[in-house]
Each structure stands twice: as structure tokens, then as C-alpha cells.
Design a protein around this motif. Structure first.
Motif, PDB file in Angstrom:
ATOM      1  N   TRP A  25      60.404 -50.549  18.674  1.00 43.88           N
ATOM      2  CA  TRP A  25      60.232 -52.002  18.646  1.00 43.88           C
ATOM      3  C   TRP A  25      61.423 -52.789  19.176  1.00 43.88           C
ATOM      4  O   TRP A  25      61.328 -53.975  19.412  1.00 43.88           O
ATOM      5  CB  TRP A  25      59.905 -52.452  17.225  1.00 43.88           C
ATOM      6  N   THR A  43      56.048 -48.236  23.014  1.00 40.01           N
ATOM      7  CA  THR A  43      56.241 -49.400  22.166  1.00 40.01           C
ATOM      8  C   THR A  43      54.991 -49.593  21.307  1.00 40.01           C
ATOM      9  O   THR A  43      53.937 -49.029  21.580  1.00 40.01           O
ATOM     10  CB  THR A  43      56.490 -50.679  22.984  1.00 40.01           C
ATOM     11  N   ALA A  47      54.572 -53.783  16.054  1.00 44.30           N
ATOM     12  CA  ALA A  47      55.972 -53.676  15.652  1.00 44.30           C
ATOM     13  C   ALA A  47      56.840 -54.670  16.425  1.00 44.30           C
ATOM     14  O   ALA A  47      57.699 -55.344  15.847  1.00 44.30           O
ATOM     15  CB  ALA A  47      56.467 -52.255  15.870  1.00 44.30           C
ATOM     16  N   VAL A  48      56.626 -54.763  17.732  1.00 47.66           N
ATOM     17  CA  VAL A  48      57.388 -55.723  18.531  1.00 47.66           C
ATOM     18  C   VAL A  48      57.073 -57.141  18.075  1.00 47.66           C
ATOM     19  O   VAL A  48      57.967 -57.982  17.929  1.00 47.66           O
ATOM     20  CB  VAL A  48      57.080 -55.551  20.036  1.00 47.66           C
ATOM     21  N   GLY A 221      52.297 -49.008  14.468  1.00 53.10           N
ATOM     22  CA  GLY A 221      53.360 -49.818  13.869  1.00 53.10           C
ATOM     23  C   GLY A 221      53.960 -49.232  12.614  1.00 53.10           C
ATOM     24  O   GLY A 221      54.816 -49.864  11.977  1.00 53.10           O
ATOM     25  N   GLN A 224      57.967 -48.896  12.244  1.00 52.20           N
ATOM     26  CA  GLN A 224      58.642 -50.172  11.984  1.00 52.20           C
ATOM     27  C   GLN A 224      58.355 -50.661  10.571  1.00 52.20           C
ATOM     28  O   GLN A 224      59.240 -51.216   9.899  1.00 52.20           O
ATOM     29  CB  GLN A 224      58.197 -51.215  13.023  1.00 52.20           C
TER      30      GLN A 224
END
Length: 241
Positions: A25, A43, A47-48, A221, A224
Motif C-alpha cells: 500500500w 498493490t 489498502a491504498v 487488503g 494492510q
């Protein structure tokens, strides 16, 4: 590493040894996993989005998402494939241009509309994927996310039908997100492309998913989320009493 070399990593002679892509992330997480020895990274859009202060589901502005991908790519020496949801409403040529500008070797593209929690028309989506492929040529590995187990009828039959359309459109990998592990052998038998499976922390392993038919394993995700939970514990420990 070129997109072709990255795609070659999906060819696993030992089924219990799939390509494992930890979903990162930011630059710190990317360097942590690259330094741990992973040969490639992915990615996670959720999460990003979380670390950028947005909700998952295309709430993140495209400029912010591609900028984040670019920072991640620049921070490591291993290939990075980007989760860009459904493309943020961008034209296929612009999606390809932005991915290449960010330095990504591939991308995830999903076939549902997050806001309405509905699947897209598969024929129209296949046409759109074909346009992405035409713009990308052999410069990107396209991972088509099939959301039948998320918003559809959760059947192998409908998943395989959608996958066939997307394969005809030129995608390289099929990702039936949330498909139950016990259905992976049937899905792998019906889908003549590498299969991406979602690995759930603490309940399964990449080796198990690989033995069931997955050529590629990712975590979404969850990494993260685990990191955020650990940080919350630390915050409470050092908080003023």
C-alpha cells in the motif's frame, strides 16, 4: 522486468508453489516485502485507499491512485502489478498510458460496479477489455477479476462463461475473487489461463491454494488491515493514561 517476464512467473511447474503476490500500500510496505524475498508485488486498491484517506470502490481519485502506484514502483527493484478497480472511468488508452507511466507491469480490472454492487454486462466488459489489450499490446499483464462470487450467483458455470469472454478479449490471468477454495479445481479445469486466488490470512496457505489449481495467490487488503490493527494496539499501549 518486462510484462512478458512477469507473466512467465505464473508458469509454475510445481502446483504447490504458486506465484505469491503480497498486496502492498505504500513504499514502506513494498520495501518490506521485497526485502523479505518476494519476486513480485501487487498493490491493493482498498489498502491504498485506506492510507490515502478514501473508501474502497473508486472513491479514490485516479490521480492519487496512480501516483501511489508510481511511488511503490520506484521504491523497489521487483515488478509491481496494480489494482486499479474498474479503471476509474478512464478510456482504455489512458489507463494503459498511466500504468506504464507509473512503471507497473500489469493490472487488475474488475467486472462489477462497486457503487451499485452489480456485475457489468459481460459482453460489453469483454469489448472494453479488448480495447485495453489493444492499447497495451504486450506491455502489461492483464488480470481480469470476475466478481460472480462477490455480487453474482456464485456458480462455477457463470464464472467460467465470463472468463471465456475475457480470455477471448486477450486477458492473461483470471481472478474469481472470493471463490471458495474447494471450487478451485473445477474453476482451473474450466479456465485455460493462470488462476489468481485470494489467500485468507490464518485460514489457508499459498501452497494449499496452489495444489487446488491457483497459479497466483494474493492477499487483497488483509495485510494492510493486519498492519493497521497492530498499529492500533501500539497506539493504545503508548497512549497517555
Amino acid at each position: 522486468m518486462s510484462a512478458g517476464e512477469f507473466l512467465a512467473l505464473h508458469d509454475r511447474p510445481e502446483p504447490s508453489d504458486p506465484l505469491v503476490l503480497p498486496n502492498v500500500w505504500d513504499a514502506v510496505s513494498a520495501r518490506a516485502f521485497a526485502d523479505a524475498g518476494f519476486t513480485a508485488l501487487a498493490t491493493s486498491s482498498s489498502a491504498v485507499a485506506a492510507v490515502l484517506g478514501h473508501r474502497d470502490g473508486e472513491d479514490t481519485p485516479a490521480d492519487e491512485m496512480f501516483a501511489a502506484v508510481g511511488r511503490i514502483v520506484r521504491s523497489v527493484d521487483v515488478p509491481v502489478t496494480a489494482d486499479i478497480e474498474a479503471g476509474y472511468g478512464l478510456a482504455p488508452a489512458e489507463i494503459v498510458e498511466r500504468l506504464l507511466e507509473a512503471g507497473a507491469v500489469g493490472c487488475n480490472l474488475e467486472d462489477s460496479v462497486a457503487a451499485t454492487r452489480q456485475l457489468k454486462d459481460p459482453d460489453r466488459h469483454a469489448d472494453w477489455l479488448a480495447q485495453v489489450r489493444a492499447a497495451a499490446g504486450d506491455r502489461l499483464v492483464l488480470n481480469a477479476r470476475v466478481d460472480t462470487f462477490l455480487f453474482g450467483d456464485r456458480s462455477v458455470e457463470s464464472t467460467v462463461k465470463r472468463a471465456a469472454l475475457y480470455i477471448d478479449a486477450g486477458v492473461d490471468v483470471i481472478y474469481p475473487i472470493l471463490a471458495p477454495a474447494d471450487l478451485l479445481p473445477e474453476l482451473a479445469a474450466g479456465i485455460p489461463r493462470p488462476l489468481n486466488a485470494l489467500c485468507h490470512l490464518d485460514t489457508t496457505t499459498p501452497a494449499h491454494l496452489g495444489a487446488l489449481g491457483a497459479s497466483r495467490v494474493s492477499y487483497g487488503g488483509s495485510l494492510q488491515q493486519r498492519d493497521a490493527a497492530d498499529l492500533a494496539v501500539l497506539a493504545r499501549r503508548i497512549a497517555p493514561q
